[in-house]
Design an enzyme around this catalytic site. Structure first.
Site, short mmCIF file in Angstrom:
data_model
loop_
_atom_site.label_atom_id
_atom_site.label_comp_id
_atom_site.label_asym_id
_atom_site.label_seq_id
_atom_site.Cartn_x
_atom_site.Cartn_y
_atom_site.Cartn_z
N ARG A 246 0.80 -1.23 0.00
CA ARG A 246 0.00 0.00 0.00
C ARG A 246 0.83 1.28 0.00
O ARG A 246 0.32 2.37 -0.22
CB ARG A 246 -0.97 0.00 1.19
CG ARG A 246 -2.15 -0.93 0.97
CD ARG A 246 -2.99 -1.08 2.21
NE ARG A 246 -2.34 -1.97 3.18
CZ ARG A 246 -2.71 -2.09 4.45
NH1 ARG A 246 -3.70 -1.35 4.91
NH2 ARG A 246 -2.09 -2.91 5.27
N LYS B 90 8.96 -0.26 2.97
CA LYS B 90 8.21 0.72 3.77
C LYS B 90 9.04 1.29 4.92
O LYS B 90 9.02 2.49 5.18
CB LYS B 90 6.97 0.01 4.32
CG LYS B 90 6.26 0.74 5.42
CD LYS B 90 4.89 0.18 5.64
CE LYS B 90 4.89 -1.08 6.47
NZ LYS B 90 3.52 -1.57 6.72
N TYR C 109 7.42 -4.54 15.69
CA TYR C 109 7.30 -4.34 14.25
C TYR C 109 8.23 -3.19 13.81
O TYR C 109 8.56 -2.31 14.60
CB TYR C 109 5.87 -3.93 13.87
CG TYR C 109 4.80 -4.98 14.11
CD1 TYR C 109 5.11 -6.31 14.35
CD2 TYR C 109 3.46 -4.62 14.07
CE1 TYR C 109 4.11 -7.26 14.56
CE2 TYR C 109 2.45 -5.55 14.27
CZ TYR C 109 2.78 -6.88 14.52
OH TYR C 109 1.80 -7.80 14.72
N TYR D 113 26.61 34.84 0.42
CA TYR D 113 26.94 33.42 0.45
C TYR D 113 28.31 33.24 1.07
O TYR D 113 29.32 33.77 0.57
CB TYR D 113 26.95 32.80 -0.97
CG TYR D 113 27.49 31.40 -0.96
CD1 TYR D 113 26.80 30.39 -0.28
CD2 TYR D 113 28.70 31.07 -1.56
CE1 TYR D 113 27.30 29.10 -0.21
CE2 TYR D 113 29.21 29.77 -1.50
CZ TYR D 113 28.50 28.79 -0.82
OH TYR D 113 29.01 27.52 -0.74
N ALA E 275 26.70 43.53 2.69
CA ALA E 275 25.61 42.96 1.88
C ALA E 275 26.13 42.47 0.54
O ALA E 275 26.96 43.13 -0.09
CB ALA E 275 24.54 44.02 1.66
N ARG F 35 38.77 46.94 -7.85
CA ARG F 35 37.74 47.41 -8.78
C ARG F 35 38.32 48.56 -9.59
O ARG F 35 39.35 49.13 -9.23
CB ARG F 35 36.51 47.89 -8.01
CG ARG F 35 36.82 49.09 -7.15
CD ARG F 35 35.66 49.53 -6.30
NE ARG F 35 35.93 50.82 -5.72
CZ ARG F 35 35.41 51.25 -4.58
NH1 ARG F 35 34.61 50.48 -3.88
NH2 ARG F 35 35.69 52.45 -4.14
C1 UD1 Z 1 -1.08 -8.28 13.45
C2 UD1 Z 1 -1.64 -9.14 14.60
C3 UD1 Z 1 -2.86 -8.46 15.18
C4 UD1 Z 1 -2.51 -7.07 15.64
C5 UD1 Z 1 -1.89 -6.25 14.49
C6 UD1 Z 1 -1.38 -4.94 14.98
C7 UD1 Z 1 -1.10 -11.44 14.05
C8 UD1 Z 1 -1.62 -12.73 13.53
N1 UD1 Z 1 -1.96 -10.45 14.10
O1 UD1 Z 1 -2.10 -8.29 12.45
O2 UD1 Z 1 -3.34 -9.22 16.29
O3 UD1 Z 1 -3.64 -6.42 16.15
O4 UD1 Z 1 -0.79 -6.98 13.92
O5 UD1 Z 1 -0.93 -4.16 13.92
O6 UD1 Z 1 0.05 -11.39 14.42
N2 UD1 Z 1 5.23 -9.56 8.98
C9 UD1 Z 1 6.35 -10.22 8.53
N3 UD1 Z 1 6.22 -11.42 7.93
C10 UD1 Z 1 5.01 -12.03 7.77
C11 UD1 Z 1 3.87 -11.34 8.23
C12 UD1 Z 1 4.02 -10.13 8.84
O7 UD1 Z 1 7.47 -9.72 8.67
O8 UD1 Z 1 4.98 -13.12 7.22
C13 UD1 Z 1 5.38 -8.26 9.64
C14 UD1 Z 1 4.83 -7.12 8.81
O9 UD1 Z 1 5.83 -6.49 8.06
C15 UD1 Z 1 4.31 -6.17 9.88
C16 UD1 Z 1 3.96 -7.09 11.04
O10 UD1 Z 1 4.65 -8.29 10.83
O11 UD1 Z 1 5.31 -5.27 10.31
C17 UD1 Z 1 2.48 -7.31 11.18
O12 UD1 Z 1 1.99 -7.97 10.06
P1 UD1 Z 1 0.56 -7.68 9.46
O13 UD1 Z 1 0.34 -8.55 8.31
O14 UD1 Z 1 0.40 -6.21 9.26
O15 UD1 Z 1 -0.35 -8.16 10.69
P2 UD1 Z 1 -1.88 -7.84 10.92
O16 UD1 Z 1 -2.68 -8.77 10.07
O17 UD1 Z 1 -2.12 -6.41 10.80
#
Ligand code: UD1
Ligand code: CA
Length: 453
Positions: A17, A24, A105, A351, A365, A425
């Site tokens: 997104r 990101k 995260y 400058y 100036a 000058r």
């Molecule tokens: C997850 C949580 C949810 C929580 C939410 C908060 C789980 C199953 N769910 O949901 O309970 O409320 O975060 O934002 O954990 N990522 C990886 N590898 C993967 C999947 C995810 O590195 O295979 C990383 C993503 O980059 C991201 C984070 O983990 O930074 C969360 O992943 P995302 O898919 O956004 O989780 P949610 O479904 O939002």
């Protein structure tokens, strides 16, 4: 805290997104990649070892994540099979044996060390898993925290939740701390039989309990846990970051007339009683000492403004600009890689680049240091108490001595000794009465043209 800790940072998301050609977590907030904000919070919590789970740009992300106080090891999660699977990508690090394993995260740049400290404290007090939760009036999309008798019994993902579970407003931030001795055992028990067919890290709650473990949740402010999925959210996170930092600075004694128009970098340092007028932008590396005044509409980056110095309005300080105490840089001036001595004045339309200006010198100036010949940069040195007349070009390398005087409009290509007066000058000539003859000739030409028509 005496307990050892590994921080596992999940950043293998596809960032779809963001519609971006880069990961990101490399997008900047307050002039610093998102991921570095997270590792900085980890470092502030006293955690030095970071396992970074990435899916793309591994080298770049690891480099961006490396801030002072942490050592970062990247782990590639080749397939994106869920948060539980992602943590296991760092298995080799977890196996080294830590007292605590913290999971966070990479896209929560507003996080501070507080939730990490609180969660680790709860773990040290006897829990096996501590989940960081937050209260929100917009719980849609988050896992819900299901609590009973003070213990967390499950985290239910939105897609798997019943209607009554969806009504719960205490949500999972995704951040948690796990007992390091049990983490691997728990993680390996996570399956993928759920609505999304993913390995949910959140299943660790029920798994820990089934294995006789104790699970609790701690609360953290929603704002700190704000994630960032698209550019609009990136802008919102930036705004929240700016508001928080401005408030901190004002509480510490900085005056901001219109704080909402002042933009700070992650490392902007401003001392007490400094005044920042409206519409000032700080790039990285700015240090404004106490009592300095930054007038409206300035751009300041990689520069130091000492006590009592004033800048602007409409001035640009670029990297390496150092203003000593009481120095002045005024409107429409640009200063780069230059020392401006105590009480020296560079007031208008000037400058100054690759230069040293001694104390109490006055730069007129329109003065330009010609520091670049199209190939190389060269230095201009000006002593103390010197006077550079308006509209002078100082062609570097060149040195102007203490107390020397450069006449206005000069092009200075050779050194000027102490206390010397330099003209560079054409000398002025005055012809008495000649203006009359010039004017009469002009009038005659005009009359001839008119008659000819
Ligand atoms: C997850 C949580 C949810 C929580 C939410 C908060 C789980 C199953 N769910 O949901 O309970 O409320 O975060 O934002 O954990 N990522 C990886 N590898 C993967 C999947 C995810 O590195 O295979 C990383 C993503 O980059 C991201 C984070 O983990 O930074 C969360 O992943 P995302 O898919 O956004 O989780 P949610 O479904 O939002
Ligand atoms: Ca998410």
């Amino acid at each position: 805290m005496q307990r050892s800790c590994l921080a596992v940072i999940l950043a293998a998301g596809e960032s779809t997104r963001m519609k971006s050609s880069m990961s990101k977590v490399l997008h900047p907030v307050a002039g610093r990649p998102m991921i570095a904000h997270v590792t900085a919070a980890v470092a502030s919590a006293g955690i030095a070892d970071v396992a970074l789970v990435v899916g793309r740009d591994a080298e770049k992300v690891a480099a961006a994540a490396s801030v002072e106080g942490v050592s970062v090891t990247p782990f590639l999660q080749a397939e994106r099979l869920g948060t539980g699977h992602a943590v296991l990508a760092a298995r080799a690090a977890i196996e080294k044996g830590y007292d605590d394993v913290l999971v966070t995260y990479g896209d929560v740049p507003l996080i501070t060390e507080q939730p990490f400290l609180a969660a680790r404290e709860a773990l040290a007090a006897g829990a096996d898993v501590v989940v960081i939760g937050f209260h929100t009036d917009k719980p849609t999309g988050y896992g819900r925290l299901l609590v009973k008798d003070g213990e967390l019994i499950a985290i239910r993902e939105e897609k798997d939740a019943t209607e009554s579970e969806r009504a719960v407003t205490w949500c999972n931030s995704g951040l948690m701390v796990i007992n390091g001795g049990k983490a691997l055992d728990y993680l390996l028990q996570i399956g993928n039989k759920n609505a999304k067919g993913e390995y949910y890290l959140t299943d660790i709650v029920e798994i820990a309990r089934a294995n006789g473990g104790r699970v609790v949740a701690v609360d953290a402010p929603e704002a700190e846990l704000t994630g960032c999925n698209n550019r609009a959210e990136l802008a919102m996170v930036e705004r929240l970051w700016q508001e928080r930092r401005r408030t901190e600075l004002m509480v510490e004694g900085v005056t901001m007339v219109a704080p909402e128009t002042v933009f700070l970098s992650y490392d902007t340092a401003i001392g007490r009683d400094a005044v920042i007028e409206p519409n000032v932008v700080f790039g990285p590396g700015a240090v404004i000492e106490s009592g300095a005044i930054i007038h409206a509409f300035c751009h300041i980056e990689g520069a130091r403004v000492s006590s009592g110095a004033t800048v602007g309005p409409f001035a640009r300080l670029r990297p390496g600009a150092n203003l000593a105490e009481g120095a002045k840089v005024g409107n429409y001036c640009e200063v780069k890689n230059a020392e401006i001595g105590k009480g020296a004045k560079v007031n208008h339309l000037t400058y100054i680049g690759d230069a040293e200006i001694g104390a109490d010198s006055n730069i007129g100036a329109g003065t330009i240091t010609c520091n670049y010949d199209g190939v190389n940069k060269a230095k201009t040195k000006i002593g103390h108490g010197a006077f550079i007349g308006s509209n002078s070009s100082l062609v570097a390398p060149v040195a102007i001595g203490d107390g020397a005087y450069v006449a206005s409009g000069s092009v200075i290509t050779e050194d000027v000794p102490d206390d010397a007066l330099a003209f560079g000058r054409a000398r002025q000539e005055v012809k008495p009465g000649r203006a009359v003859a010039v004017r009469e000739r002009a009038l005659a030409i005009k009359a001839a043209k008119k008659a000819g028509r």
